[in-house]
Every structure is written in structure tokens, then in C-alpha cells.
Design an enzyme around this catalytic site. Structure first.
Site, PDB file in Angstrom:
ATOM      1  N   HIS A 249       0.883  -1.089   0.108  1.00  0.00           N
ATOM      2  CA  HIS A 249      -0.071  -0.112   0.083  1.00  0.00           C
ATOM      3  C   HIS A 249       1.063   1.388  -0.155  1.00  0.00           C
ATOM      4  CE1 HIS A 249      -3.184  -2.821   1.147  1.00  0.00           C
ATOM      5  NE2 HIS A 249      -2.443  -3.083   2.454  1.00  0.00           N
TER       6      HIS A 249
HETATM    7  O1  RIB Z   1      -4.578  -0.606   5.607  1.00  0.00           O
HETATM    8  C1  RIB Z   1      -3.214  -0.673   5.193  1.00  0.00           C
HETATM    9  C2  RIB Z   1      -2.481   0.286   5.920  1.00  0.00           C
HETATM   10  O2  RIB Z   1      -2.642   0.082   7.171  1.00  0.00           O
HETATM   11  C3  RIB Z   1      -1.110   0.283   5.429  1.00  0.00           C
HETATM   12  O3  RIB Z   1      -0.476   1.693   5.403  1.00  0.00           O
HETATM   13  C4  RIB Z   1      -0.322  -0.488   6.388  1.00  0.00           C
HETATM   14  O4  RIB Z   1       1.175  -0.107   6.666  1.00  0.00           O
HETATM   15  C5  RIB Z   1      -1.273  -0.124   7.754  1.00  0.00           C
HETATM   16  O5  RIB Z   1      -0.546   1.006   8.072  1.00  0.00           O
END
Ligand code: RIB
Ligand code: CA
Length: 319
Positions: A249
Site C-alpha cells: 500500500h
Molecule cells: O490498511 C493498510 C495500511 O495500514 C498500510 O499503511 C499499512 O502499513 C497499515 O498502516
């Protein structure tokens, strides 16, 4: 002219890839990292961030420790111990212990001062937030002018049709829903929100990990190991990506700074639910423009996964 940025993160495995991309891409200038309670407690986020920067030969980039608890609550809506976190991050990252130490001064002070000086100097400085938005909300509480000083904000958070921590919500917004609402309502002019709907279209495979490992560089090897861990975890308990794949992500939020075509975004009004047993932390994206409120963000609803992987490979080949 390199794009200057500050990364505010809750360093787990995908934040780590974001840090490496920001620290190694030739068209980016990572001027600082701030950490926040999220994937793991903030002490571990801080150590993990230092480990990553040491590992890729950028120990001079300062890491400022941030908030240990959410903005307006004592803990997450469900305490960490009750979360079924499937070993996605593993506490300390699988890297040698940090040799570097955290910078003096906390995250909020660093963010307030650094973005105030950037505004005074007409410096283009981007804030990329890849964890719960606690530090940013604390900055806005101390100085509402922070919203003017941050001229461009990229946020990994939210999910419109894709969620990952409850049936309603994405982790970063859920972990500190009041902070997410404060930031989205703050009036920051240029906000790009990168929700799970986009990041789950930029999936990496075991084959991509092999290509990263074959680069023979510290960043390539570390990214391969971290993403393989993510794929195993996703195969265990995450919906939203086919078996043998995983999203990274946070690195998508850095990638868009040098390759905007990695995501496709539309302007919408976005807000965050802060009450409701079933819906706390849910991002509400007004895609049909029914709220009567004007857009407050560009929201990425699609991503080009192959372009994203190409960028990781080309950047980490040198690092
Ligand atoms: O939902 C995904 C996010 O939550 C990403 O940034 C992961 O690292 C957590 O922080
Ligand atoms: Ca994160």
C-alpha cells in the site's frame, strides 16, 4: 529538481518499502521521517524506520518519534491484542538492529517547524502519510495554520469497496478515526487519498519478489523478503487479493510522486465515521455527490500494478 518529501509512517513492511523508494529514487529527496503508533507500537515503528534507512545507506535522514496513542481515544477501537494481525509486519522488521538513533525532538515539533519554514521559503515540500493520521491531527490542533503550510498531502488510507480490518474499515483510518476526520476536514488544499481500492490493484507476486531479489541490492533483497512475508500473511487471512499476491500500500503513495500515472483519481468529498459499533473508521466517499459538500480530495480508485512494479525494480536496481 527532486521532489522533497516528509514521510509520516507506522513502519511495518509496506511502510518500509515506501521509505526505501523515497530514500533511493533519484527524483526524490526524503528530508525526514516521522513515526506514529499503528502497525506496531511507535517505539518499534521508530526502530524499524532506522533499520531501513541504515540498511539502504541513508542513515543521515532524521527519524522523529511521534504519537504513541490515538488523537482522541486511549487506544484503537479494538485494542491491538484483539486484532487478528496475521504476522504481516512481525514486530521488528527482519533487518539488522539500527545503528542510528532517533533525531532529537518529536514528530509534531518537526512537522510543524519544517512545514512552516517550507511555507515561508516558498519551498515545495510534500507530506506523505502512510499510517494513522495522529501526528497530523496533533499538528493541526497545535497550529491550524499547518493546513496552509502543507501544500500537498498524499495519504494512504480508507477503502470504498475494499476494507481490511473490520467489515467496514481500512486500518489507518480505523486506528485513529478522529484524526482522519480532522485531517480531511482541515482544508489542506491538495490532498490525494490512496485507498485500498487502488492499492489492491497494484499487487506483487512471488515472481516479482524473485526479480527484486535478483537485483542483488540491499533494497531489492529487503523488499523481496518483506513482500514475501506479506503474501504469506495475505494468503492466511486477507481477502481482496488473489492467492500468491499482496499489495504494498504505502509504496504506491511514494510512487505517485515520480509516476503520477500509477494511479487514476477523481475528486470527491471524503469523510470518516467516528462512531457506530459496526462502522467506526469507515471512509465515506461521496462518489454520487449526494452530500451537498464539495470535493476535499482526489481519490485514487484504480492503479497500474505493472507500472508500479517497474518503478520498484528500476529504483532498487541501483540501491
Ligand atoms: O490498511 C493498510 C495500511 O495500514 C498500510 O499503511 C499499512 O502499513 C497499515 O498502516
Ligand atoms: Ca502504514
Amino acid at each position: 529538481m527532486a521532489t522533497r518529501l516528509v514521510l509520516d509512517c507506522d513502519t511495518g513492511t509496506d511502510d518500509a518499502v515506501a521509505i526505501m523508494l523515497a530514500a533511493l529514487h533519484p527524483d526524490l529527496d526524503l528530508v525526514g521521517v516521522t513515526t506514529v503508533n499503528g502497525n506496531v507500537p511507535v517505539e518499534l515503528c521508530t526502530e524499524n524506520s532506522l533499520r531501513v534507512l541504515d540498511h539502504v545507506g541513508r542513515p543521515e535522514i532524521p527519524v522523529h518519534r511521534g504519537a504513541a496513542t490515538p488523537f482522541a481515544r486511549e487506544d484503537f477501537p479494538t485494542p491491538r491484542s484483539g486484532l487478528d494481525r496475521s504476522g504481516m509486519h512481525g514486530g521488528f522488521l527482519d533487518l539488522p538492529p539500527a545503528v542510528s538513533s532517533p533525531a532529537s525532538g518529536g514528530a509534531v515539533r518537526f512537522l510543524l517547524d519544517r512545514f512552516a519554514s517550507a511555507a515561508d521559503a516558498e519551498e515545495d515540500l510534500v507530506l506523505v502519510a502512510t499510517g494513522p493520521l495522529t501526528n497530523l491531527a496533533l499538528c493541526l490542533k497545535e497550529d491550524p495554520g499547518f493546513a496552509r503550510h502543507v501544500r500537498r498531502l498524499v495519504v494512504m488510507g480508507g477503502g470504498h469497496q475494499v476494507v481490511n480490518v473490520t467489515p467496514s474499515a481500512e486500518f489507518n483510518f480505523w486506528a485513529d478515526p478522529e484524526a482522519a476526520r480532522v485531517v480531511l476536514r482541515s482544508g489542506i488544499d491538495d490532498v490525494l487519498l490512496v485507498p485500498l481500492d487502488a492499492t489492491h490493484q497494484a499487487l506483487l507476486t512471488y515472481q516479482d519478489c524473485e526479480a527484486l531479489r535478483s537485483l542483488g541490492t540491499p533494497a531489492g533483497q529487503a523488499t523481496a523478503t518483506m513482500v514475501e512475508r506479506r503474501i504469506r500473511a495475505h494468503d492466511v487471512d486477507q481477502s481482496g487479493s488473489e492467492r500468491g499476491t499482496a499489495p504494498v500500500h504505502d509504496a504506491v503513495c511514494v510512487a505517485v510522486l515520480v509516476a503520477p500515472e500509477v494511479v487514476t483519481a477523481e475528486r470527491y468529498y471524503v469523510d470518516v465515521e467516528t462512531v457506530g459499533d459496526l462502522t467506526v473508521g469507515r471512509s465515506v466517499v461521496d462518489v454520487h455527490r449526494r452530500s451537498g459538500r464539495g470535493p476535499n480530495a482526489r481519490v485514487a480508485m484504480a492503479a497500474d500494478g505493472r507500472r508500479f512494479v517497474e518503478l520498484l525494480l528500476s529504483t532498487f536496481a541501483a540501491g
